[in-house]
Write a protein that holds these residues in place. Structure first.
Motif, PDB file in Angstrom:
ATOM      1  N   ARG A  16       9.677   5.613  19.658  1.00 36.80           N
ATOM      2  CA  ARG A  16       9.682   7.074  19.641  1.00 36.80           C
ATOM      3  C   ARG A  16       8.396   7.548  18.960  1.00 36.80           C
ATOM      4  O   ARG A  16       7.692   6.757  18.337  1.00 36.80           O
ATOM      5  N   VAL A  19       7.019   9.765  12.752  1.00 33.35           N
ATOM      6  CA  VAL A  19       7.492  10.812  11.851  1.00 33.35           C
ATOM      7  C   VAL A  19       6.307  11.307  11.026  1.00 33.35           C
ATOM      8  O   VAL A  19       5.490  10.504  10.571  1.00 33.35           O
ATOM      9  N   LEU A  43       8.471   4.049  10.059  1.00 36.79           N
ATOM     10  CA  LEU A  43       8.791   5.402  10.513  1.00 36.79           C
ATOM     11  C   LEU A  43       7.534   6.256  10.717  1.00 36.79           C
ATOM     12  O   LEU A  43       7.523   7.124  11.588  1.00 36.79           O
ATOM     13  N   ASP A  47       9.417   6.654  15.182  1.00 37.51           N
ATOM     14  CA  ASP A  47      10.693   7.174  14.674  1.00 37.51           C
ATOM     15  C   ASP A  47      11.848   6.418  15.303  1.00 37.51           C
ATOM     16  O   ASP A  47      12.666   6.966  16.038  1.00 37.51           O
ATOM     17  N   GLY A  48      11.892   5.124  15.040  1.00 37.22           N
ATOM     18  CA  GLY A  48      12.960   4.280  15.544  1.00 37.22           C
ATOM     19  C   GLY A  48      12.487   3.326  16.614  1.00 37.22           C
ATOM     20  O   GLY A  48      11.433   3.497  17.216  1.00 37.22           O
ATOM     21  N   ASP A  56      19.974   0.781  19.124  1.00 35.14           N
ATOM     22  CA  ASP A  56      19.072   1.349  18.120  1.00 35.14           C
ATOM     23  C   ASP A  56      18.854   0.333  17.000  1.00 35.14           C
ATOM     24  O   ASP A  56      19.521   0.366  15.964  1.00 35.14           O
ATOM     25  N   TRP A  59      17.079   3.045  13.605  1.00 33.46           N
ATOM     26  CA  TRP A  59      17.477   4.415  13.921  1.00 33.46           C
ATOM     27  C   TRP A  59      16.326   5.387  13.714  1.00 33.46           C
ATOM     28  O   TRP A  59      15.378   5.110  12.992  1.00 33.46           O
ATOM     29  N   SER A  60      16.478   6.557  14.286  1.00 37.46           N
ATOM     30  CA  SER A  60      15.560   7.654  13.994  1.00 37.46           C
ATOM     31  C   SER A  60      15.772   8.088  12.545  1.00 37.46           C
ATOM     32  O   SER A  60      16.838   7.837  11.954  1.00 37.46           O
TER      33      SER A  60
END
Length: 143
Positions: A16, A19, A43, A47-48, A56, A59-60
């Motif tokens: 993803r 962050v 992160l 973001d995951g 997953d 995780w996010s």
């Protein structure tokens, strides 16, 4: 670095968007504690991480915050499980078992929480080891 480590274990792993540092700081404030350094680095890069079967593996950030605040709340599982306060959950296996860093005492090891037995078992020596084992492994690779 973290994307490359994950891709070495599973070439078609999904990532993803990263962050922002300010968002991470706000999340840590909500949690009332800092994320382990390795998780913070990951992160800020992604973001995951999503593995096979849409699992997953990491995780996010939003889910990390949501799940940990739920598990740390004193009235969530009264008398059902040992306390979760020393753990910071960050991923799962898609079958209910969840993976966590130990915050107290702080250590780089990853443990798995078995949701059926409430056992907490050592799973990996640090985050990169966890990524390799979880993305390249089959089934209950930690047992």
């Amino acid at each position: 670095m973290w994307k490359e480590a994950a891709a070495r274990a599973l070439p078609d792993v999904a990532f993803r968007a990263p962050v922002a540092a300010t968002v991470l700081a706000e999340a840590e404030q909500r949690l009332g504690r800092s994320c382990p350094a390795q998780l913070t680095e990951l992160l800020l890069e992604t973001d995951g991480i999503v593995g096979e079967d849409e699992t997953d593996v990491v995780w996010s950030l939003d889910r990390i915050v949501e799940q940990n605040l739920l598990f740390w709340a004193p009235d969530t599982f009264p008398g059902l499980y040992m306390p979760f306060d020393p753990l910071l959950f960050f991923g799962d296996n898609g079958g209910g078992d969840q993976f966590a860093f130990v915050l107290t005492p702080e250590r780089p090891d990853i443990f798995v929480w078995d949701h059926e037995t409430d056992s907490r078992l050592w799973a990996a020596r640090e985050l990169e080891d966890y990524l390799h084992r979880s993305l390249a492994g089959d089934g209950d690779w930690w047992s």
